[in-house]
Design a protein around this motif. Structure first.
Motif, PDB file in Angstrom:
ATOM      1  N   MET A  90       0.839  -1.192   0.000  1.00 51.49           N
ATOM      2  CA  MET A  90       0.000   0.000   0.000  1.00 51.49           C
ATOM      3  C   MET A  90       0.884   1.256   0.000  1.00 51.49           C
ATOM      4  O   MET A  90       1.817   1.350   0.788  1.00 51.49           O
ATOM      5  N   PRO A  91       0.569   2.196  -0.892  1.00 49.10           N
ATOM      6  CA  PRO A  91       1.342   3.447  -0.937  1.00 49.10           C
ATOM      7  C   PRO A  91       1.164   4.239   0.354  1.00 49.10           C
ATOM      8  O   PRO A  91       0.129   4.140   1.014  1.00 49.10           O
ATOM      9  N   LYS A  92       2.191   4.972   0.726  1.00 42.18           N
ATOM     10  CA  LYS A  92       2.091   5.917   1.842  1.00 42.18           C
ATOM     11  C   LYS A  92       2.602   7.248   1.350  1.00 42.18           C
ATOM     12  O   LYS A  92       3.715   7.285   0.824  1.00 42.18           O
ATOM     13  N   PRO A  93       1.848   8.341   1.461  1.00 42.88           N
ATOM     14  CA  PRO A  93       0.488   8.389   2.015  1.00 42.88           C
ATOM     15  C   PRO A  93      -0.538   7.778   1.062  1.00 42.88           C
ATOM     16  O   PRO A  93      -0.281   7.618  -0.128  1.00 42.88           O
ATOM     17  N   PHE A  94      -1.685   7.469   1.623  1.00 42.01           N
ATOM     18  CA  PHE A  94      -2.779   6.919   0.842  1.00 42.01           C
ATOM     19  C   PHE A  94      -4.085   7.467   1.383  1.00 42.01           C
ATOM     20  O   PHE A  94      -4.233   7.524   2.602  1.00 42.01           O
ATOM     21  N   ARG A 125       2.595   0.327 -11.214  1.00 36.58           N
ATOM     22  CA  ARG A 125       3.594  -0.514 -10.558  1.00 36.58           C
ATOM     23  C   ARG A 125       4.433   0.329  -9.595  1.00 36.58           C
ATOM     24  O   ARG A 125       4.727  -0.091  -8.483  1.00 36.58           O
ATOM     25  N   GLY A 126       4.789   1.520 -10.050  1.00 38.58           N
ATOM     26  CA  GLY A 126       5.554   2.415  -9.184  1.00 38.58           C
ATOM     27  C   GLY A 126       4.825   2.680  -7.875  1.00 38.58           C
ATOM     28  O   GLY A 126       5.408   2.603  -6.788  1.00 38.58           O
ATOM     29  N   ALA A 127       3.541   2.968  -7.981  1.00 37.34           N
ATOM     30  CA  ALA A 127       2.757   3.332  -6.787  1.00 37.34           C
ATOM     31  C   ALA A 127       2.480   2.144  -5.875  1.00 37.34           C
ATOM     32  O   ALA A 127       2.552   2.273  -4.654  1.00 37.34           O
ATOM     33  N   PHE A 128       2.153   0.989  -6.454  1.00 36.55           N
ATOM     34  CA  PHE A 128       1.663  -0.133  -5.636  1.00 36.55           C
ATOM     35  C   PHE A 128       2.640  -1.296  -5.480  1.00 36.55           C
ATOM     36  O   PHE A 128       2.335  -2.263  -4.796  1.00 36.55           O
ATOM     37  N   ALA A 129       3.782  -1.211  -6.147  1.00 34.54           N
ATOM     38  CA  ALA A 129       4.741  -2.320  -5.982  1.00 34.54           C
ATOM     39  C   ALA A 129       6.133  -1.820  -5.639  1.00 34.54           C
ATOM     40  O   ALA A 129       6.934  -2.557  -5.090  1.00 34.54           O
TER      41      ALA A 129
END
Lengths: 200, 200
Positions: B80-84, B115-119
């Protein structure tokens, strides 16, 4: 002996009805008993601020389409009850009352009630409607009506709904396997894989 | 030639990310092109009264668990991205901008951004973050930053979001096949069956 699968559902939940058509089979394939646990989504929504799916703009229309489509794919009869939603209190109480003395009879009644509401166009919203369905399974009409109005049975359902809330049950269907929660009809596939694999 | 599959998603939607990992494959297996259509769920929620899933009591906690579990089952990296949640505007604009001249390049950028944001734990919330990802695909950083701030591109995204709303898109992912809508990562299975069977 592996722990039973806990199957939480609201009698007024159409996705719960769909899940109910398959959950016992999934349990049997994996050597697990399934405990049918009716609860009242409306009570839970008071805590979580949820609202009935079919009342939500756009989502409600989509859900009606998706429900009919999913039932066709499963090849099971399905028709949205009218009126909808309906009170699930009587059906839930009758199920717990019967389950006290005979778990299998309780489950059989729950199945017949669900089918009555979502496949046969019958009302299970009041004690009489519930008793009609129960009578066809050989139960005494008057006994069922008395049970549904019995303060002890009312309290029994109340405690079950409280217990469901404490377990974090917030939607219907909601399935718990050894503490692992699965929400929604669309997680049945995962439930099967989880049971077969022992989790991942 | 069969009509393309329309794949609507919000760059800040984790279930959209999961669906994005499989939708092209499902399309290819069925001889269908997939149009990637980022939109802004927040704008849609203003109309529908929806709220971000992960902010909802109980459901949010469940969804975090379900997302991680679903990603493990799919065997794909996920965090999960931070911040979200984060602002998906820049990523969406960059995708439409690039797609104007080269649909494949637009899709490749969308995949890399997701992919950048979630992996990969990267931020794609602002023009700089988006440009960083785009630069690795060989695009010019400054051109990307300019495009994301270009009033014409802003307007392009606005019109796409309006068009999505007119089509009834209310969630992410939302997939349309020949007018038939499928909402949610958990309908991918049905999407495949629908394409193979021609519907039911």
């Amino acid at each position: 002996m592996a722990k039973p699968i806990e199957f939480y559902f609201d009698f007024s939940s159409p996705y719960g009805f769909l899940a109910a058509q398959r959950i016992d089979e999934i349990g049997a394939e994996n050597g697990r008993e399934v405990l049918w646990r009716p609860f009242l989504l409306g009570v839970v929504f008071k805590t979580t601020g949820g609202q009935p799916l079919l009342d939500i703009p756009l989502k409600g229309d989509y859900a009606r389409r998706d429900l009919a489509r999913s039932a066709r794919l499963m090849d099971i009869p399905f028709a949205m009850p009218k009126p909808f939603p309906f009170m699930a209190v009587s059906a839930s109480r009758a199920t717990y009352w019967l389950s006290e003395t005979d778990a299998e009879a309780g489950k059989a009644l729950a199945k017949a009630l669900y089918r009555g509401a979502f496949a046969e166009g019958r009302s299970i919203a009041d004690p009489q409607g519930v008793a009609n369905v129960a009578a066809e399974l050989g139960h005494d009409r008057d006994e069922v009506i008395a049970a549904v109005q019995n303060p002890r049975i009312k309290d029994l359902l109340k405690r079950e709904v409280d217990a469901a809330q404490r377990k974090g049950v917030f939607g219907s269907p909601y399935i718990i396997i050894d503490g692992e929660p699965f929400w929604g009809y669309d997680r049945l596939e995962d439930v099967g894989v989880w049971l077969e694999s022992g989790g991942w």
